[in-house]
Scaffold this motif. Structure first.
Motif, PDB file in Angstrom:
ATOM      1  N   LEU A 128     -17.779  -5.968  85.786  1.00 19.25           N
ATOM      2  CA  LEU A 128     -16.805  -4.712  85.576  1.00 19.25           C
ATOM      3  C   LEU A 128     -17.317  -3.496  85.688  1.00 19.25           C
ATOM      4  O   LEU A 128     -16.818  -2.548  86.339  1.00 19.25           O
ATOM      5  CB  LEU A 128     -15.662  -5.182  84.603  1.00 19.25           C
ATOM      6  N   VAL A 129     -18.442  -3.398  84.841  1.00 19.65           N
ATOM      7  CA  VAL A 129     -19.189  -2.133  84.517  1.00 19.65           C
ATOM      8  C   VAL A 129     -19.433  -1.815  85.981  1.00 19.65           C
ATOM      9  O   VAL A 129     -19.604  -0.689  86.406  1.00 19.65           O
ATOM     10  CB  VAL A 129     -19.983  -2.111  83.533  1.00 19.65           C
ATOM     11  N   GLU A 130     -20.432  -2.499  86.642  1.00 22.37           N
ATOM     12  CA  GLU A 130     -20.984  -2.432  87.894  1.00 22.37           C
ATOM     13  C   GLU A 130     -20.114  -2.006  89.027  1.00 22.37           C
ATOM     14  O   GLU A 130     -20.323  -1.070  89.900  1.00 22.37           O
ATOM     15  CB  GLU A 130     -21.771  -3.699  88.525  1.00 22.37           C
ATOM     16  N   LEU A 148     -11.798 -17.767  87.697  1.00 26.88           N
ATOM     17  CA  LEU A 148     -12.854 -17.649  88.062  1.00 26.88           C
ATOM     18  C   LEU A 148     -13.260 -17.007  89.676  1.00 26.88           C
ATOM     19  O   LEU A 148     -13.572 -16.001  89.897  1.00 26.88           O
ATOM     20  CB  LEU A 148     -14.198 -18.189  87.673  1.00 26.88           C
ATOM     21  N   LYS A 149     -12.634 -17.932  90.168  1.00 27.39           N
ATOM     22  CA  LYS A 149     -12.462 -17.457  91.681  1.00 27.39           C
ATOM     23  C   LYS A 149     -11.592 -16.561  92.096  1.00 27.39           C
ATOM     24  O   LYS A 149     -12.158 -15.759  92.849  1.00 27.39           O
ATOM     25  CB  LYS A 149     -12.085 -19.009  92.597  1.00 27.39           C
ATOM     26  N   LYS A 150     -10.629 -16.159  91.439  1.00 27.29           N
ATOM     27  CA  LYS A 150      -9.457 -14.995  91.635  1.00 27.29           C
ATOM     28  C   LYS A 150     -10.389 -13.745  91.218  1.00 27.29           C
ATOM     29  O   LYS A 150     -10.502 -12.884  91.732  1.00 27.29           O
ATOM     30  CB  LYS A 150      -8.397 -14.908  90.988  1.00 27.29           C
ATOM     31  N   ILE A 151     -11.194 -13.896  90.085  1.00 24.14           N
ATOM     32  CA  ILE A 151     -11.890 -12.835  89.591  1.00 24.14           C
ATOM     33  C   ILE A 151     -12.935 -12.353  90.626  1.00 24.14           C
ATOM     34  O   ILE A 151     -13.166 -11.266  90.901  1.00 24.14           O
ATOM     35  CB  ILE A 151     -12.528 -13.139  88.130  1.00 24.14           C
ATOM     36  N   ALA A 152     -13.613 -13.282  91.032  1.00 24.83           N
ATOM     37  CA  ALA A 152     -14.634 -12.955  91.957  1.00 24.83           C
ATOM     38  C   ALA A 152     -13.904 -12.444  93.316  1.00 24.83           C
ATOM     39  O   ALA A 152     -14.773 -11.277  93.945  1.00 24.83           O
ATOM     40  CB  ALA A 152     -15.325 -14.386  92.684  1.00 24.83           C
ATOM     41  N   SER A 153     -13.117 -12.863  93.745  1.00 21.48           N
ATOM     42  CA  SER A 153     -12.267 -12.348  94.875  1.00 21.48           C
ATOM     43  C   SER A 153     -11.818 -10.653  94.841  1.00 21.48           C
ATOM     44  O   SER A 153     -12.119  -9.901  95.524  1.00 21.48           O
ATOM     45  CB  SER A 153     -11.168 -13.025  95.324  1.00 21.48           C
ATOM     46  N   ILE A 154     -11.196 -10.517  93.290  1.00 22.91           N
ATOM     47  CA  ILE A 154     -10.841  -9.092  93.143  1.00 22.91           C
ATOM     48  C   ILE A 154     -12.111  -8.192  93.022  1.00 22.91           C
ATOM     49  O   ILE A 154     -11.886  -7.127  93.327  1.00 22.91           O
ATOM     50  CB  ILE A 154     -10.170  -9.217  91.879  1.00 22.91           C
ATOM     51  N   SER A 207     -14.756  -8.672  94.469  1.00 21.74           N
ATOM     52  CA  SER A 207     -15.645  -8.653  95.754  1.00 21.74           C
ATOM     53  C   SER A 207     -17.150  -9.183  95.371  1.00 21.74           C
ATOM     54  O   SER A 207     -18.146  -8.653  95.949  1.00 21.74           O
ATOM     55  CB  SER A 207     -15.677  -7.486  96.653  1.00 21.74           C
ATOM     56  N   VAL A 208     -17.438 -10.482  94.637  1.00 25.17           N
ATOM     57  CA  VAL A 208     -18.588 -10.711  94.585  1.00 25.17           C
ATOM     58  C   VAL A 208     -18.286 -12.418  94.660  1.00 25.17           C
ATOM     59  O   VAL A 208     -17.384 -12.963  94.798  1.00 25.17           O
ATOM     60  CB  VAL A 208     -19.043 -10.630  93.063  1.00 25.17           C
ATOM     61  N   GLU A 209     -19.373 -12.952  94.510  1.00 30.23           N
ATOM     62  CA  GLU A 209     -19.649 -14.563  94.856  1.00 30.23           C
ATOM     63  C   GLU A 209     -19.318 -15.166  93.365  1.00 30.23           C
ATOM     64  O   GLU A 209     -19.714 -14.353  92.451  1.00 30.23           O
ATOM     65  CB  GLU A 209     -20.778 -14.913  95.171  1.00 30.23           C
TER      66      GLU A 209
END
Length: 65
Positions: free
Chosen positions: A11-13, A47-53, A55-57
């Motif tokens: 999130l910080v990144e 976790l999959k939704k968070i990754a999508s939001i 834009s990371v794996e």
């Protein structure tokens, strides 16, 4: 306590607030804050939704033990 996820770091990144992630996920701020503080772990689906939001794996959100 061992960290189990890197959600807060990513999130910080990505310069995104926990409140913004909570809104996009359809979760409460307190739930997302619990994920970020490693008090609670998200399901694989979340976790999959968070990754999508973000834009990371998915693997980028998990700490390698």
């Amino acid at each position: 306590m061992e960290k189990l996820n890197r959600i807060k770091v990513v999130l910080v990144e990505k310069d995104m607030a926990q409140t913004e992630l909570a809104t996009k996920l359809g979760k409460s701020y307190s739930t997302v804050n619990s994920y970020c503080a490693n008090r609670q772990q998200p399901t694989l689906e979340v976790l999959k939704k968070i990754a999508s939001i973000l834009s990371v794996e998915m693997k980028d959100l998990i700490v390698d033990k």
